[in-house]
Design a protein around this motif. Sequence first.
Motif, PDB file in Angstrom:
ATOM      1  N   SER A 193      38.756  16.431 -27.468  1.00  0.00           N
ATOM      2  CA  SER A 193      39.912  16.222 -28.335  1.00  0.00           C
ATOM      3  C   SER A 193      40.599  17.547 -28.659  1.00  0.00           C
ATOM      4  O   SER A 193      41.834  17.627 -28.725  1.00  0.00           O
ATOM      5  N   GLU A 194      39.790  18.605 -28.847  1.00  0.00           N
ATOM      6  CA  GLU A 194      40.378  19.922 -29.105  1.00  0.00           C
ATOM      7  C   GLU A 194      41.100  20.454 -27.869  1.00  0.00           C
ATOM      8  O   GLU A 194      42.159  21.082 -27.981  1.00  0.00           O
TER       9      GLU A 194
ATOM     10  N   LYS B  57      44.497  18.948 -27.445  1.00  0.00           N
ATOM     11  CA  LYS B  57      45.488  19.575 -28.317  1.00  0.00           C
ATOM     12  C   LYS B  57      45.862  20.986 -27.850  1.00  0.00           C
ATOM     13  O   LYS B  57      47.027  21.366 -27.901  1.00  0.00           O
ATOM     14  N   SER B  58      44.863  21.745 -27.380  1.00  0.00           N
ATOM     15  CA  SER B  58      45.129  23.157 -27.074  1.00  0.00           C
ATOM     16  C   SER B  58      45.614  23.394 -25.644  1.00  0.00           C
ATOM     17  O   SER B  58      46.404  24.315 -25.413  1.00  0.00           O
ATOM     18  N   ARG B  59      45.171  22.549 -24.691  1.00  0.00           N
ATOM     19  CA  ARG B  59      45.515  22.784 -23.284  1.00  0.00           C
ATOM     20  C   ARG B  59      46.468  21.748 -22.703  1.00  0.00           C
ATOM     21  O   ARG B  59      47.394  22.096 -21.969  1.00  0.00           O
ATOM     22  N   LEU B  60      46.206  20.477 -23.008  1.00  0.00           N
ATOM     23  CA  LEU B  60      46.943  19.413 -22.325  1.00  0.00           C
ATOM     24  C   LEU B  60      48.295  19.138 -22.969  1.00  0.00           C
ATOM     25  O   LEU B  60      49.306  19.033 -22.280  1.00  0.00           O
TER      26      LEU B  60
ATOM     27  N   ASP C 241      49.414  14.854 -36.905  1.00  0.00           N
ATOM     28  CA  ASP C 241      48.691  13.733 -37.507  1.00  0.00           C
ATOM     29  C   ASP C 241      48.347  12.641 -36.507  1.00  0.00           C
ATOM     30  O   ASP C 241      47.549  11.748 -36.817  1.00  0.00           O
ATOM     31  N   ARG C 242      48.964  12.693 -35.323  1.00  0.00           N
ATOM     32  CA  ARG C 242      48.698  11.640 -34.332  1.00  0.00           C
ATOM     33  C   ARG C 242      47.441  11.911 -33.508  1.00  0.00           C
ATOM     34  O   ARG C 242      46.968  11.034 -32.794  1.00  0.00           O
ATOM     35  N   PHE C 243      46.925  13.127 -33.566  1.00  0.00           N
ATOM     36  CA  PHE C 243      45.788  13.504 -32.731  1.00  0.00           C
ATOM     37  C   PHE C 243      44.489  13.390 -33.518  1.00  0.00           C
ATOM     38  O   PHE C 243      44.398  13.826 -34.662  1.00  0.00           O
ATOM     39  N   ASN C 244      43.471  12.788 -32.878  1.00  0.00           N
ATOM     40  CA  ASN C 244      42.183  12.568 -33.541  1.00  0.00           C
ATOM     41  C   ASN C 244      41.094  12.522 -32.486  1.00  0.00           C
ATOM     42  O   ASN C 244      41.370  12.666 -31.293  1.00  0.00           O
ATOM     43  N   ASN C 245      39.883  12.310 -32.912  1.00  0.00           N
ATOM     44  CA  ASN C 245      38.758  12.254 -31.962  1.00  0.00           C
ATOM     45  C   ASN C 245      38.028  10.919 -32.042  1.00  0.00           C
ATOM     46  O   ASN C 245      37.866  10.358 -33.113  1.00  0.00           O
ATOM     47  N   LYS C 246      37.620  10.425 -30.878  1.00  0.00           N
ATOM     48  CA  LYS C 246      36.744   9.250 -30.790  1.00  0.00           C
ATOM     49  C   LYS C 246      35.675   9.570 -29.746  1.00  0.00           C
ATOM     50  O   LYS C 246      35.931   9.458 -28.544  1.00  0.00           O
ATOM     51  N   THR C 247      34.515   9.998 -30.189  1.00  0.00           N
ATOM     52  CA  THR C 247      33.463  10.345 -29.236  1.00  0.00           C
ATOM     53  C   THR C 247      32.929   9.088 -28.536  1.00  0.00           C
ATOM     54  O   THR C 247      32.706   8.067 -29.186  1.00  0.00           O
ATOM     55  N   ASN C 248      32.731   9.184 -27.219  1.00  0.00           N
ATOM     56  CA  ASN C 248      32.136   8.095 -26.452  1.00  0.00           C
ATOM     57  C   ASN C 248      30.777   7.704 -27.038  1.00  0.00           C
ATOM     58  O   ASN C 248      30.155   8.486 -27.764  1.00  0.00           O
ATOM     59  N   GLY C 249      30.312   6.531 -26.676  1.00  0.00           N
ATOM     60  CA  GLY C 249      28.992   6.110 -27.137  1.00  0.00           C
ATOM     61  C   GLY C 249      28.306   5.240 -26.101  1.00  0.00           C
ATOM     62  O   GLY C 249      28.889   4.870 -25.083  1.00  0.00           O
TER      63      GLY C 249
END
Length: 270
Positions: free
Chosen positions: A12-13, A16-19, A29-37
């Motif tokens: 997620s970082e 935001k920083s590269r892509l 505010d639209r960017f967040n994280n959802k880790t796989n499980g």
Amino acid sequence: SHSINGVSWIHSELVKSRLMPDFAEMYPDRFNNKTNGVTPRRWLRMCNPGLSALITEWVGNDGWPVDLERLKALEGPADQAAERERFLAVKAKNKEALSNLIHRVMGAQTDPASLFDVHVKRLHEYKRQLMNILHVALLWMRIQEHPGRDVTPRTFLFGAKAAPAYDMAKRIIRLIHAVAAGIDKDPAVRGRLKVLFLPDYRVSLAEKIIPAADLSEQISTAGSEASGTGNMKFALNGALTMGTLDGANIEILDAVGPENIFIFGMPTEE
């Protein structure tokens, strides 16, 4: 999009920083994280009934597959030598079962008492199966140079799928087989080192491999693995993760603590 996420904290970082740095600056505010499980119902309760029964006994109820926070109750039994022995007995039984499966499928003999060092996932250059097999070759050379040294017997298990036209993947598979054949012919390493590339890697085979693993190879080049789910499955089944600070390894490190995971190599920033 009203919501954009990566599939692990580091991914997620990187999104935001590269892509999408411009969009991330415009719409933070639209960017967040959802880790796989992964589902503990399949990847622990179903594939490892022996360990699941122990966990239910230690936790005190059978509701833990839908609430893994309850596994914190395992810290008590983990400090007791007798309970660790029970865990190791379950692991030994799983290793015996995998050894029998390998013999049926490949006709190969494996030592269940050796360390099962496992690298199973898609075969790709950034996942570094090549680095792993070069490490095996290095261990082989060290034993040849110092035949009298005390070495913990280790069985390296590889399993993978790759795109049919992926030439480098085929070359790496060929190298793994070549190293395995060379080791099998060398009496100096017999009983100390073994390499096997298990054919037709798939979910049903993973369900046999993962409960039997002692060591989990999660060695991707940092910044290249979006998340990973195999690392979670191995950790759930009590294998020690050897990995880079990449993907979900970072969150596994946070969950288990640095004393319970082996991290090496350069981080993404480096």
